[in-house]
Design a protein around this motif. Structure first.
Motif, short mmCIF file in Angstrom:
data_model
loop_
_atom_site.label_atom_id
_atom_site.label_comp_id
_atom_site.label_asym_id
_atom_site.label_seq_id
_atom_site.Cartn_x
_atom_site.Cartn_y
_atom_site.Cartn_z
N ALA A 219 0.94 -1.28 -0.08
CA ALA A 219 -0.06 0.09 0.03
C ALA A 219 0.85 1.52 0.14
O ALA A 219 0.60 2.23 -0.70
N ALA A 220 1.71 1.29 0.86
CA ALA A 220 2.56 2.56 1.14
C ALA A 220 3.56 2.67 -0.27
O ALA A 220 3.60 3.87 -0.90
N ALA A 221 3.73 1.58 -0.87
CA ALA A 221 4.77 1.79 -2.08
C ALA A 221 3.91 2.50 -3.44
O ALA A 221 4.13 2.88 -4.11
N VAL A 222 2.42 1.80 -3.28
CA VAL A 222 1.51 2.13 -4.56
C VAL A 222 1.13 3.79 -4.17
O VAL A 222 1.13 4.62 -5.28
N VAL A 223 1.08 3.94 -2.90
CA VAL A 223 0.73 5.51 -2.96
C VAL A 223 1.83 6.41 -3.31
O VAL A 223 1.78 7.50 -3.87
N ALA A 224 3.24 5.96 -2.72
CA ALA A 224 4.44 6.58 -3.17
C ALA A 224 4.50 6.84 -4.56
O ALA A 224 5.02 7.77 -5.14
N ALA A 225 4.00 5.95 -5.25
CA ALA A 225 4.02 6.06 -6.78
C ALA A 225 3.17 6.94 -7.36
O ALA A 225 3.44 7.38 -8.48
N GLY A 226 2.24 7.44 -6.41
CA GLY A 226 1.23 8.36 -6.97
C GLY A 226 -0.30 7.91 -7.40
O GLY A 226 -1.24 8.56 -7.45
N TYR A 227 -0.23 6.56 -6.90
CA TYR A 227 -1.71 5.83 -6.97
C TYR A 227 -2.34 6.06 -5.58
O TYR A 227 -2.61 5.10 -4.87
N ASP A 228 -2.68 7.18 -5.20
CA ASP A 228 -3.45 7.45 -3.65
C ASP A 228 -4.96 7.55 -3.77
O ASP A 228 -5.27 8.24 -3.09
N GLY B 228 6.35 9.19 -7.44
CA GLY B 228 7.28 8.41 -8.03
C GLY B 228 8.89 8.37 -7.80
O GLY B 228 9.58 7.79 -8.48
N ILE B 229 9.15 9.41 -6.93
CA ILE B 229 10.72 9.85 -6.73
C ILE B 229 10.88 9.19 -5.16
O ILE B 229 11.97 9.55 -4.70
N ALA B 230 10.26 8.56 -4.70
CA ALA B 230 10.27 8.08 -3.27
C ALA B 230 11.55 7.03 -3.37
O ALA B 230 11.84 6.37 -4.38
N PRO B 231 12.12 6.87 -2.14
CA PRO B 231 13.60 6.15 -2.10
C PRO B 231 13.24 4.51 -2.51
O PRO B 231 14.07 3.78 -2.55
N GLY B 232 12.05 4.09 -2.22
CA GLY B 232 11.77 2.68 -2.45
C GLY B 232 12.05 1.75 -1.05
O GLY B 232 12.51 2.26 -0.04
N GLY B 233 12.22 0.57 -1.36
CA GLY B 233 12.60 -0.33 -0.49
C GLY B 233 11.65 -1.47 -0.25
O GLY B 233 10.54 -1.32 -0.59
N PRO B 234 12.01 -2.64 0.23
CA PRO B 234 11.19 -3.79 0.20
C PRO B 234 9.85 -3.50 1.11
O PRO B 234 9.83 -2.60 2.17
N THR C 242 11.42 -4.32 -4.10
CA THR C 242 11.91 -3.03 -4.13
C THR C 242 11.15 -1.95 -3.83
O THR C 242 11.74 -0.81 -3.57
N GLY C 243 9.63 -2.14 -3.97
CA GLY C 243 8.86 -0.96 -3.33
C GLY C 243 8.73 0.04 -4.70
O GLY C 243 8.11 1.12 -4.61
N ARG C 244 9.16 -0.68 -5.97
CA ARG C 244 9.11 0.41 -7.10
C ARG C 244 8.22 -0.56 -8.23
O ARG C 244 8.22 -1.60 -8.16
#
Length: 321
Positions: free
Chosen positions: A100-109, A128-134, A253-255
């Motif tokens: 969920a958090a990775a999807v929101v960080a990509a912009g799909y909030d 789309g520019i969040a650092p990412g991570g598992p 990767t969270g991306r």
């Protein structure tokens, strides 16, 4: 997330706009269309109320507002969550509901239509520019399906988008076949399930990158049971300051995955299984053909340049793009 369509020479078909996509209902007996539609709407309402990320009053959002506390689930959310965790385990975490958090960080909030409107207006420049991570990992969710109870650790979000729509398709055809009878097909944005007696020659499905672009399909195939789903990076995508982003996340990767495939279509015993395998294929990239073949899952993979590659028992395409 998926892209399939179906036509029937006889019987009846109904298309509905829902969840920023199209719901398709096809029955082999036209007299059964009205009661079948009523059952479909009930299932869609139940799944949306339980699982929607975009409704503040949905059950999943109310549950996530109580981190660290055991919560009793409705029958619908309990079943969808059980399916999501089964899929996460079966795919080795390639399809994971804690993205969920990775999807929101990509912009799909928010709903995809609102995401696109905002992007076109120049909003959310940081998307789309969040650092990412598992991602946190599905195994951190404490779910007791027999007791219908779930405890979510603090800081862990749940996105059931990779499961709920396909679950709704499976649930709808099963309920319609049982309560209304006849052969039935339900497609939700391309996540497609069938039940009951199939028409002569099976259900003919046009496979495409976008379920709305029926004339631009890669191939037409036939199924008689189970489900067929397509995951694509060409739909549900939006521009960001870091380039184009889409709704599929690699949990490792969270991306967004840098996938070789723009589209993956899979046939399986259920729509939930087909959709999970198609999503996993996009995440896996070059490793997808071997992964699908080892599991005897018929699939059609479409390269970024439009070249098609059938896997396992998928028939050789008659039409390629």
């Amino acid at each position: 997330m998926t892209a399939t369509t179906a036509d029937l020479a006889e019987g009846a078909r109904l298309d509905l706009e829902i969840w920023s996509t199209t719901a398709t209902l096809v029955v082999t007996d036209g007299d059964r269309l009205t009661p079948a539609q009523a059952e479909l709407r009930i299932v869609l309402a139940e799944v949306e109320a339980a699982c929607s990320r975009f409704r503040p009053d949905s059950e999943i959002n109310r549950l996530l507002a109580r981190p660290g506390r055991p919560v009793t689930l409705s029958a619908t959310l309990n079943a969808v969550l059980a399916a999501a965790l089964r899929i996460a385990s079966a795919t080795g975490g390639l399809v994971d509901p804690t993205v969920a958090a990775a999807v929101v960080a990509a912009g799909y909030d928010r709903d995809i239509a609102a995401v696109l409107d905002r992007a076109l207006a120049g909003g959310r420049s940081d998307a789309g520019i969040a650092p990412g991570g598992p991602v946190p990992g599905w195994d951190r969710l404490d779910h007791d399906p027999a007791a219908a109870r779930l405890t979510v650790p603090p800081g862990v979000g749940i996105d059931l988008g990779a499961t709920a729509k396909a679950f709704a398709a499976d649930q709808a055809v099963a309920r319609i076949a049982e309560r209304v009878g006849g052969g039935v097909l339900v497609g939700l944005g391309g996540d497609l399930a069938v039940a009951g007696p199939a028409p002569d020659g099976g259900w003919r499905i046009a496979v495409a990158d976008d379920h709305r672009a029926r004339a631009a399909g890669h191939q037409t195939v036939s199924i008689t049971s189970g489900g067929l789903a397509t995951s694509s990076t060409t739909t549900r995508r939006w521009p960001t300051a870091a380039g184009w982003r889409h709704h599929i996340i690699d949990p490792r990767t969270g991306r967004n995955p840098d996938s070789r495939w723009r589209t993956a279509s899979v046939a399986a015993a259920s729509c939930v299984d087909a959709n999970a395998a198609a999503t996993a294929a996009i995440v896996l990239g070059d490793a997808a053909p071997a992964w699908l073949a080892e599991r005897h899952l018929p699939a059609l993979l479409v390269d970024v340049d439009g070249t098609t590659r059938p896997v396992a028992d998928w028939p050789h395409p008659e039409v390629t793009s």
